[in-house]
Design a protein around this motif. Structure first.
Motif, PDB file in Angstrom:
ATOM      1  N   GLN A  52     -11.760   8.927   3.128  1.00  0.00           N
ATOM      2  CA  GLN A  52     -11.111   7.629   2.917  1.00  0.00           C
ATOM      3  C   GLN A  52      -9.589   7.782   2.753  1.00  0.00           C
ATOM      4  N   PRO A  53      -8.922   8.353   3.767  1.00  0.00           N
ATOM      5  CA  PRO A  53      -7.494   8.657   3.637  1.00  0.00           C
ATOM      6  C   PRO A  53      -6.594   7.470   3.978  1.00  0.00           C
ATOM      7  N   TRP A  54      -6.875   6.335   3.400  1.00  0.00           N
ATOM      8  CA  TRP A  54      -6.084   5.151   3.699  1.00  0.00           C
ATOM      9  C   TRP A  54      -5.647   4.463   2.421  1.00  0.00           C
ATOM     10  N   GLY A  55      -4.576   3.727   2.552  1.00  0.00           N
ATOM     11  CA  GLY A  55      -4.068   2.922   1.451  1.00  0.00           C
ATOM     12  C   GLY A  55      -3.360   1.719   2.035  1.00  0.00           C
ATOM     13  N   PHE A  56      -3.275   0.658   1.256  1.00  0.00           N
ATOM     14  CA  PHE A  56      -2.678  -0.593   1.735  1.00  0.00           C
ATOM     15  C   PHE A  56      -1.781  -1.180   0.656  1.00  0.00           C
ATOM     16  N   LEU A  57      -0.640  -1.694   1.085  1.00  0.00           N
ATOM     17  CA  LEU A  57       0.239  -2.434   0.188  1.00  0.00           C
ATOM     18  C   LEU A  57       0.285  -3.864   0.687  1.00  0.00           C
ATOM     19  N   PRO A  64       6.900  -9.766  -5.423  1.00  0.00           N
ATOM     20  CA  PRO A  64       7.946  -8.735  -5.364  1.00  0.00           C
ATOM     21  C   PRO A  64       7.809  -7.782  -4.166  1.00  0.00           C
ATOM     22  N   GLU A  65       6.582  -7.417  -3.799  1.00  0.00           N
ATOM     23  CA  GLU A  65       6.367  -6.499  -2.686  1.00  0.00           C
ATOM     24  C   GLU A  65       6.887  -7.092  -1.378  1.00  0.00           C
ATOM     25  N   TYR A  66       6.735  -8.399  -1.234  1.00  0.00           N
ATOM     26  CA  TYR A  66       7.186  -9.080  -0.023  1.00  0.00           C
ATOM     27  C   TYR A  66       8.695  -8.907   0.152  1.00  0.00           C
ATOM     28  N   ALA A  67       9.427  -9.062  -0.924  1.00  0.00           N
ATOM     29  CA  ALA A  67      10.889  -8.913  -0.880  1.00  0.00           C
ATOM     30  C   ALA A  67      11.298  -7.480  -0.536  1.00  0.00           C
ATOM     31  N   ARG A  68      10.445  -6.524  -0.799  1.00  0.00           N
ATOM     32  CA  ARG A  68      10.732  -5.128  -0.465  1.00  0.00           C
ATOM     33  C   ARG A  68      10.424  -4.819   0.992  1.00  0.00           C
ATOM     34  N   VAL A  69       9.449  -5.520   1.565  1.00  0.00           N
ATOM     35  CA  VAL A  69       8.978  -5.223   2.916  1.00  0.00           C
ATOM     36  C   VAL A  69       9.754  -5.997   3.984  1.00  0.00           C
ATOM     37  N   ILE A  88       0.601  -6.562   5.319  1.00  0.00           N
ATOM     38  CA  ILE A  88      -0.032  -5.391   4.718  1.00  0.00           C
ATOM     39  C   ILE A  88       0.608  -4.151   5.338  1.00  0.00           C
ATOM     40  N   VAL A  89       1.169  -3.308   4.499  1.00  0.00           N
ATOM     41  CA  VAL A  89       1.676  -2.015   4.940  1.00  0.00           C
ATOM     42  C   VAL A  89       0.512  -1.037   4.865  1.00  0.00           C
ATOM     43  N   THR A  90       0.289  -0.289   5.943  1.00  0.00           N
ATOM     44  CA  THR A  90      -0.811   0.672   5.966  1.00  0.00           C
ATOM     45  C   THR A  90      -0.273   2.087   5.745  1.00  0.00           C
ATOM     46  N   PHE A  91      -1.028   2.852   4.971  1.00  0.00           N
ATOM     47  CA  PHE A  91      -0.667   4.230   4.654  1.00  0.00           C
ATOM     48  C   PHE A  91      -1.830   5.143   5.019  1.00  0.00           C
ATOM     49  N   THR A  92      -1.511   6.370   5.343  1.00  0.00           N
ATOM     50  CA  THR A  92      -2.540   7.370   5.544  1.00  0.00           C
ATOM     51  C   THR A  92      -2.192   8.616   4.731  1.00  0.00           C
ATOM     52  N   ALA A 139      13.597   3.258   6.600  1.00  0.00           N
ATOM     53  CA  ALA A 139      14.050   2.395   5.495  1.00  0.00           C
ATOM     54  C   ALA A 139      12.873   1.937   4.634  1.00  0.00           C
ATOM     55  N   LEU A 140      11.744   1.606   5.273  1.00  0.00           N
ATOM     56  CA  LEU A 140      10.578   1.168   4.507  1.00  0.00           C
ATOM     57  C   LEU A 140      10.022   2.328   3.680  1.00  0.00           C
ATOM     58  N   THR A 141      10.016   3.516   4.249  1.00  0.00           N
ATOM     59  CA  THR A 141       9.556   4.698   3.516  1.00  0.00           C
ATOM     60  C   THR A 141      10.462   4.964   2.316  1.00  0.00           C
ATOM     61  N   ALA A 142      11.763   4.855   2.525  1.00  0.00           N
ATOM     62  CA  ALA A 142      12.701   5.055   1.415  1.00  0.00           C
ATOM     63  C   ALA A 142      12.500   3.999   0.332  1.00  0.00           C
ATOM     64  N   GLU A 143      12.266   2.765   0.737  1.00  0.00           N
ATOM     65  CA  GLU A 143      12.080   1.673  -0.228  1.00  0.00           C
ATOM     66  C   GLU A 143      10.788   1.831  -1.021  1.00  0.00           C
ATOM     67  N   LEU A 144       9.691   2.139  -0.343  1.00  0.00           N
ATOM     68  CA  LEU A 144       8.389   2.193  -1.011  1.00  0.00           C
ATOM     69  C   LEU A 144       8.109   3.559  -1.645  1.00  0.00           C
ATOM     70  N   ASP A 145       8.734   4.600  -1.135  1.00  0.00           N
ATOM     71  CA  ASP A 145       8.619   5.942  -1.697  1.00  0.00           C
ATOM     72  C   ASP A 145       7.159   6.349  -1.931  1.00  0.00           C
ATOM     73  N   PRO A 146       6.379   6.498  -0.838  1.00  0.00           N
ATOM     74  CA  PRO A 146       4.966   6.861  -0.997  1.00  0.00           C
ATOM     75  C   PRO A 146       4.797   8.199  -1.723  1.00  0.00           C
ATOM     76  N   ASN A 147       3.672   8.352  -2.367  1.00  0.00           N
ATOM     77  CA  ASN A 147       3.348   9.616  -3.035  1.00  0.00           C
ATOM     78  C   ASN A 147       3.358  10.762  -2.025  1.00  0.00           C
ATOM     79  N   PRO A 148       3.610  11.985  -2.473  1.00  0.00           N
ATOM     80  CA  PRO A 148       3.600  13.132  -1.560  1.00  0.00           C
ATOM     81  C   PRO A 148       2.276  13.219  -0.804  1.00  0.00           C
ATOM     82  N   GLY A 149       2.374  13.511   0.487  1.00  0.00           N
ATOM     83  CA  GLY A 149       1.196  13.622   1.339  1.00  0.00           C
ATOM     84  C   GLY A 149       0.837  12.332   2.057  1.00  0.00           C
ATOM     85  N   TRP A 150       1.399  11.216   1.604  1.00  0.00           N
ATOM     86  CA  TRP A 150       1.096   9.905   2.179  1.00  0.00           C
ATOM     87  C   TRP A 150       2.205   9.480   3.138  1.00  0.00           C
TER      88      TRP A 150
END
Length: 186
Positions: A52-57, A64-69, A88-92, A139-150
């Motif tokens: 289950q290597p997925w995540g969603f924002l 607040p998340e909308y203003a970031r995206v 929805i921002v998708t992460f793996t 820019a989205l990666t810098a803004e959301l700063d996903p956990n390492p590996g994501w």
């Protein structure tokens, strides 16, 4: 070579009726219950080793998340995606952490399965979805700063479609699907 597959015999109408709209009704809201159902459908997708290597924002207007995206959307996608009820921002999860140790070599594929489940659930709920990659990934990666590996992969706009589906949808034939990756024997 293409063929009209709008209503092929035996394929579920949720699949053949799905399309990616470029117009959403901005007055329609996706409430918490609907959002939970969409994510629940994604949760039930198959994955390699049940990883289950997925995540969603999820990001809805006014949150607040909308203003970031939204500021990271490309101009072309912003024209229609900002009318959607939900982005929805998708992460793996490709790696365990920032060491480079592989978490799942199938992470992107498995995320695609989860997104497909979410998309069909949206269709069943009378909502439409449009998957896209027209945004500033760095820019989205810098803004959301996903956990390492994501890693961020794509976005999905979800809402009530404000346009008619195309009268005819052409798709590659099943014959082409069978032969596309193979070279012709000599």
């Amino acid at each position: 070579m293409t063929e009209d597959l709008m209503r092929p015999d035996g394929v579920h109408p949720l699949l053949t009726g799905r399309f990616s709209p470029y117009a959403f009704d901005p007055s329609v809201k996706v409430d918490d219950r609907a959002l939970d159902l969409l994510l629940e459908a994604a949760r039930w997708a198959p994955s390699a080793g049940n990883s289950q290597p997925w995540g969603f924002l999820p990001a809805r207007p006014g949150e607040p998340e909308y203003a970031r995206v939204v500021p990271r959307l490309a101009a072309g996608s912003a024209r229609w995606a900002m009318d959607a009820s939900l982005l929805i921002v998708t992460f793996t999860r490709r790696y365990f952490d920032d060491s480079g140790t592989l978490y799942s070599e199938f992470a992107d594929y498995d995320l695609g399965q989860a997104v497909a489940h979410l998309t069909i659930q949206a269709q069943a709920m009378g909502l439409s979805s449009h998957q896209f990659r027209a945004f500033d990934l760095a820019a989205l990666t810098a803004e959301l700063d996903p956990n390492p590996g994501w890693a961020i992969v794509s976005m999905i706009a979800v809402g009530k479609c404000a346009e008619n589906p195309p009268a005819v949808r052409t798709r590659r034939s099943t014959g082409e699907l069978r032969s596309a990756p193979l070279s012709t024997p000599s």
